[in-house]
Scaffold this active site. Structure first.
Site, PDB file in Angstrom:
ATOM      1  N   GLU A  15       0.951  -1.183   0.238  1.00 52.44           N
ATOM      2  CA  GLU A  15       0.318   0.471   0.108  1.00 52.44           C
ATOM      3  C   GLU A  15       0.920   1.675   0.386  1.00 52.44           C
ATOM      4  OE1 GLU A  15      -2.237  -3.636   2.940  1.00 52.44           O
ATOM      5  OE2 GLU A  15      -0.057  -2.317   1.747  1.00 52.44           O
ATOM      6  N   CYS A  47      -1.655  -2.979   7.759  1.00 50.31           N
ATOM      7  CA  CYS A  47      -0.774  -3.098   9.050  1.00 50.31           C
ATOM      8  C   CYS A  47      -1.395  -1.675   9.896  1.00 50.31           C
ATOM      9  CB  CYS A  47       0.701  -3.271   8.616  1.00 50.31           C
ATOM     10  SG  CYS A  47       1.183  -1.629   8.605  1.00 50.31           S
TER      11      CYS A  47
END
Length: 153
Positions: free
Chosen positions: A58, A84
């Site tokens: 990401e 995360c």
């Protein structure tokens, strides 16, 4: 199956293909991510370890765009793994923080992060707490995990 569900699965399969490009690691997951605009066109993509040993998928995709890119506010981020909520690399923001700062309002994932490296990932919960629509595609989880089998999931 709805048109949106079909599109979600197609983009997730693209993200899974990107995850297969990740350099192998015994200390991190192989993850692919795609950012898609409201018009259904890919804005950007990334994968784990694409630019350095610590970069997450990401993060890699978002790093290629201006932080204030107006397309992000209406985009969907597809990630093969739950973004995360904390990082071993203390000098980098968790992906959930990056997504929230970018203003992305919709995230689609294939599987949630197990306790392999992080005891309690709460990426999905954190995003939802901030109003992000998080869609899970558990039927694609096995395919999204396949390149991580060596990590004993």
């Amino acid at each position: 199956m709805s048109d949106e569900a079909r599109l979600d699965r197609g983009w997730m399969r693209h993200a899974i293909g990107l995850a297969r490009l990740c350099p192998p690691s015994d200390t991190a997951f192989a993850v692919g991510a795609v950012i898609v605009g409201v018009d259904g066109v890919e804005i950007e993509h990334g994968w784990s370890r694409e630019t350095d040993d610590k970069v997450h998928a990401e993060e890699s995709a978002l790093n290629k765009l201006a932080a204030d890119d107006p397309r992000l506010r209406h985009a969907t981020l597809y990630s093969t793994l739950e973004p995360c909520s904390q990082r071993a690399s203390q000098d980098r923001l968790p992906c959930t923080d990056r997504i929230l700062r970018a203003g992305i309002r919709r995230v689609v994932i294939a599987w949630r992060e197990p306790a392999t490296f992080v005891d309690n990932c709460v990426g999905v919960e954190r995003l939802r707490e901030h109003g992000v629509d998080v869609v899970e595609l558990p039927d694609l989880a096995d395919e999204a995990m396949s390149m991580n089998r060596h990590l004993r999931l």
